[in-house]
Scaffold this active site. Structure first.
Site, PDB file in Angstrom:
ATOM      1  N   PHE A  81       0.828  -1.212   0.000  1.00 49.95           N
ATOM      2  CA  PHE A  81       0.000   0.000   0.000  1.00 49.95           C
ATOM      3  C   PHE A  81       0.862   1.263   0.000  1.00 49.95           C
ATOM      4  CE2 PHE A  81      -2.563  -3.213   2.225  1.00 49.95           C
ATOM      5  CZ  PHE A  81      -3.809  -3.054   1.641  1.00 49.95           C
ATOM      6  N   LYS A  85       0.166   9.743  -2.661  1.00 50.94           N
ATOM      7  CA  LYS A  85      -1.091   9.514  -3.409  1.00 50.94           C
ATOM      8  C   LYS A  85      -1.878  10.758  -3.798  1.00 50.94           C
ATOM      9  CE  LYS A  85      -4.164   9.359   0.493  1.00 50.94           C
ATOM     10  NZ  LYS A  85      -5.380   8.875   1.091  1.00 50.94           N
ATOM     11  N   SER A 125      -4.896   1.658  -9.230  1.00 47.31           N
ATOM     12  CA  SER A 125      -6.005   2.601  -9.249  1.00 47.31           C
ATOM     13  C   SER A 125      -6.701   2.588 -10.595  1.00 47.31           C
ATOM     14  CB  SER A 125      -5.444   3.998  -8.976  1.00 47.31           C
ATOM     15  OG  SER A 125      -6.392   4.978  -9.295  1.00 47.31           O
ATOM     16  N   TYR A 150       1.197  11.054 -10.360  1.00 44.51           N
ATOM     17  CA  TYR A 150       0.746  10.011  -9.433  1.00 44.51           C
ATOM     18  C   TYR A 150       0.206   8.808 -10.206  1.00 44.51           C
ATOM     19  CZ  TYR A 150      -2.598   7.392  -6.664  1.00 44.51           C
ATOM     20  OH  TYR A 150      -3.306   6.364  -6.100  1.00 44.51           O
ATOM     21  N   LYS A 154       1.415   4.630 -10.794  1.00 41.50           N
ATOM     22  CA  LYS A 154       0.607   3.408 -10.657  1.00 41.50           C
ATOM     23  C   LYS A 154       0.779   2.539 -11.903  1.00 41.50           C
ATOM     24  CE  LYS A 154      -0.763   4.099  -6.686  1.00 41.50           C
ATOM     25  NZ  LYS A 154      -0.306   3.248  -5.626  1.00 41.50           N
ATOM     26  N   LEU A 201     -13.623  14.099  -2.469  1.00 35.55           N
ATOM     27  CA  LEU A 201     -14.989  14.526  -2.154  1.00 35.55           C
ATOM     28  C   LEU A 201     -15.428  14.169  -0.728  1.00 35.55           C
ATOM     29  CD1 LEU A 201     -17.651  15.776  -3.061  1.00 35.55           C
ATOM     30  CD2 LEU A 201     -18.254  13.572  -4.080  1.00 35.55           C
ATOM     31  N   ARG A 232     -18.986   8.683 -10.000  1.00 32.40           N
ATOM     32  CA  ARG A 232     -17.893   7.794  -9.608  1.00 32.40           C
ATOM     33  C   ARG A 232     -18.445   6.551  -8.922  1.00 32.40           C
ATOM     34  NH1 ARG A 232     -15.955  11.018 -12.269  1.00 32.40           N
ATOM     35  NH2 ARG A 232     -14.084  12.305 -12.021  1.00 32.40           N
TER      36      ARG A 232
END
Ligand code: NAD
Ligand code: UFG
Length: 338
Positions: A81, A85, A125, A150, A154, A201, A232
């Site tokens: 992890f 980010k 992601s 970013y 990934k 959000l 989303r």
């Protein structure tokens, strides 16, 4: 299994540690605390009723990583992890993002291989799809043009780990492409703790709810979506964490490189999420419509059926739980872990 959890003091990693312990696994959490605190693990310990082994390690530092592996029984798997980010920050500080995210993964994978641990589950992601070719997004949707460093890290890390498997088929690599993780553990003890003003959000909504921010700005209401605001695929962080535990099965059957979307398959607009939050919590969220945010796309949500078919995983929690749990965490911890 004995599992190395890098980034395990962070938002998603800490929830994964809870689910791993619940399923009877043992863990070592490795993190350099650049975006988290050890307090999260004290809270995890409270939830699971046992202390969580932790080492403060910067994964870019080979000697530190070596020492960590030498001091431990052999790891069966690493859940990776750890990484920086924040999309906006990555645009402003590209070198820092490439340096941190790529170097830490390269050192980690190298030391893992030397110690015979060749199973990795990586936090990727949905951003790697860029503007997706089709919706709902399936895993065979080609990677798209990624608008920020970013997201590039990934995509690059997915490629690096795929190449590691090609060079040595003894490796198993699971690439989990998260959609939009929100919510918190239902205990209210752990949750998302962003530094500074939130960019995403849900943490913005909860900080408005708790009175830290005045009003939510909704970035555009002229998208080609039912109510004009962006859509989303929000997924409860506990469901996401459970998806990681299920992904261990893929490693056990020597999956090679396996890619899974982790989402619910259902899209919510910004306005729908704001209304769901007000309904679930009874707290009013003042908002105003602002211009579109550069780089945002109108709509995307996952087709999560591959994870259901192959891992027996599907999201169980709905948007009410996501909102109620996010709010419980924020209300109980207005200053996060401080
Ligand atoms: P987080 O910032 O809460 O956790 C990441 C952890 O990595 C932090 O605790 C940080 O201190 C640690 N870290 C960073 N660089 C490190 C290094 N060099 N050495 C050791 N530790 C280091 O983030 P999160 O939301 O829990 O995300 C976890 C992972 O999931 C990240 O890789 C992130 O990119 C990915 N992801 C997150 C989201 C999301 O919306 N939260 C979406 C898709 C993918
Ligand atoms: N939004 C607002 N106001 C805000 C924040 C967001 O209206 O203050 C809107 C955005 O325009 C978008 C939606 O809310 O329509 C969701 O935005 P987020 O910033 O919460 O999430 P994104 O979909 O933009 O991106 C997130 C992560 C990325 C990750 C991606 C896919 O930030 O790192 O999900 O997993 F790549």
């Amino acid at each position: 299994m004995h599992i190395l959890v890098t980034g395990g003091t962070g938002y998603i990693g800490s929830h994964a540690v809870v689910e791993l312990i619940r399923e009877g696994h043992t863990v070592l959490v490795a993190d350099n605390l650049v975006n988290s605190t050890e307090e999260s693990l004290r809270r995890v310990a409270q939830i699971v009723g046992q202390p969580i082994p932790f080492v403060n390690v910067d994964l870019r530092e080979r000697e530190q990583v070596e020492r960590m592996f030498q001091a431990q029984p052999k790891f069966d798997c690493c859940m990776h992890f750890a990484g920086l980010k924040a999309v906006g920050e990555s645009v402003a500080q590209p070198l820092r993002y490439y340096e941190n995210n790529l170097n830490s993964t390269i050192v980690l994978a190298d030391v893992m291989g030397k110690h015979g641990c060749k199973n990795i589950i990586f936090s990727s992601s949905a951003t790697v799809y860029g503007t997706p070719d089709h919706i709902p997004v399936t895993e065979d949707c080609p990677k798209g043009i990624i608008s920020n460093p970013y997201g590039q890290t990934k995509s690059m890390i997915e490629q690096i780990l795929t190449d590691v498997h090609t060079a040595d088929p003894g490796w198993n690599v699971v690439l989990l492409r998260y959609f939009n993780p929100i919510g918190a553990h239902p205990s209210g003890l752990i949750g998302e703790d962003p530094t500074g003003t939130p960019n995403n959000l849900m943490p913005y909504i909860t900080q408005v709810a708790v009175g830290k921010l005045k009003e939510l700005g909704i970035f555009g209401n002229d998208y080609d979506t039912p109510d004009g605001t962006g859509v989303r695929d929000y997924i409860h962080v506990v469901d996401l964490a459970k998806g990681h535990v299920k992904a261990l099965q893929a490693l056990e059957r020597n999956c090679g490189v396996a890619i899974y979307n982790l989402g619910t398959g259902r899209g919510y607009s910004v306005l729908e999420l704001v209304n769901a939050f007000m309904k679930a919590t009874g707290v009013n969220i003042p908002y105003s419509i602002k211009p579109r945010r550069p780089g945002d796309i109108a709509i995307y949500y996952s087709d999560p059926s591959k994870a259901k078919r192959e891992l027996g995983w599907e999201a169980e929690l709905g948007v009410e739980e996501m909102c109620a749990d996010a709010w419980r965490w924020q209300e109980n911890n207005p200053q996060g872990f401080q």
